[in-house]
Design an enzyme around this catalytic site. Sequence first.
Site, PDB file in Angstrom:
ATOM      1  N   GLY A  47      -4.580 -43.520 -25.090  1.00  0.00           N
ATOM      2  CA  GLY A  47      -3.560 -42.521 -25.386  1.00  0.00           C
ATOM      3  C   GLY A  47      -3.765 -41.848 -26.722  1.00  0.00           C
ATOM      4  O   GLY A  47      -3.112 -40.858 -27.030  1.00  0.00           O
ATOM      5  N   HIS A  85       4.905 -31.329 -33.920  1.00  0.00           N
ATOM      6  CA  HIS A  85       4.956 -32.786 -33.831  1.00  0.00           C
ATOM      7  C   HIS A  85       5.486 -33.376 -35.128  1.00  0.00           C
ATOM      8  O   HIS A  85       5.688 -32.659 -36.116  1.00  0.00           O
ATOM      9  CB  HIS A  85       3.560 -33.364 -33.550  1.00  0.00           C
ATOM     10  N   HIS A  86       5.662 -34.685 -35.140  1.00  0.00           N
ATOM     11  CA  HIS A  86       6.126 -35.403 -36.322  1.00  0.00           C
ATOM     12  C   HIS A  86       5.082 -35.356 -37.438  1.00  0.00           C
ATOM     13  O   HIS A  86       3.883 -35.173 -37.183  1.00  0.00           O
ATOM     14  CB  HIS A  86       6.459 -36.860 -35.965  1.00  0.00           C
ATOM     15  N   LYS A  97       1.689 -37.448 -37.429  1.00  0.00           N
ATOM     16  CA  LYS A  97       0.618 -37.212 -36.460  1.00  0.00           C
ATOM     17  C   LYS A  97      -0.616 -36.719 -37.200  1.00  0.00           C
ATOM     18  O   LYS A  97      -0.554 -35.737 -37.949  1.00  0.00           O
ATOM     19  CB  LYS A  97       1.049 -36.201 -35.393  1.00  0.00           C
ATOM     20  N   GLY A 107      -3.925 -32.891 -29.282  1.00  0.00           N
ATOM     21  CA  GLY A 107      -4.779 -32.940 -28.103  1.00  0.00           C
ATOM     22  C   GLY A 107      -4.134 -32.236 -26.922  1.00  0.00           C
ATOM     23  O   GLY A 107      -4.816 -31.603 -26.108  1.00  0.00           O
ATOM     24  N   THR A 108      -2.805 -32.332 -26.831  1.00  0.00           N
ATOM     25  CA  THR A 108      -2.096 -31.653 -25.747  1.00  0.00           C
ATOM     26  C   THR A 108      -2.258 -30.146 -25.850  1.00  0.00           C
ATOM     27  O   THR A 108      -2.481 -29.460 -24.836  1.00  0.00           O
ATOM     28  CB  THR A 108      -0.607 -32.027 -25.774  1.00  0.00           C
TER      29      THR A 108
END
Length: 228
Positions: free
Chosen positions: A77, A136-137, A140, A146-147
């Site tokens: 992940g 994002h947070h 990260k 990556g998304t």
Amino acid sequence: MRLLVLGAGKTGKLVAEVAAEHGHSVHVLDATENKDGAALTHPFVTGFDVVIDFTTPESVITNMRACLAVGAKMVIGTTGWYEKLADMKALAERRGGSLLYGTNYSIGVQKMFALARYFTTALKESGYTFSIEETHHTSKVDAPSGTALTLRDNVASVLGNTDIRIEAHRVGDAAGTHTLIATGPNDRLLLTHESTSRKPFAEGAVRAAEWLSTHSGIYDFQDVVEKL
């Protein structure tokens, strides 16, 4: 099923909780317990059915080298390491390991990728240009996410080029928002996925591990999500 979860951050802990809810036996290793992959010995790793990694781009390669070398099944992940993807695939093939990787294990995000291809196909001949924004947070590590890169690749597969701007933001404890923007001469259309919890990522990763436990080979999560 016996699961080893590498990484005790927010998502890793949630993966362990979801796996336990699914009735699996779970062992979690944090960074201090697995410095430089030292805990991933042959006898230890082979005691688990599947290894799930939610660590860092720096740690994941070391973890994959140790686990795949002994023929382990791994669900990855972690993002930010894909320049080494060919090497990790080759290692898995040589040593009989199995590898399932993906930039996002949320089923909703996977649906967004499919919608993005339709969205782009419907608008590409109408003078629209495409861009992506993601948030994002602040902890990260990789930016863009990556998304966002996978979203870009899905759009690019329709457009035939990768000249798609990505704007990345890091704010507070944001779980993750991705927006595909089509800009025309007089309007904009937005396709957005907004995460309100990390649980869908954890649910997807555990379901991926369950699927991989009965399969062998190398897979992109995008290619197997409909089989879960």
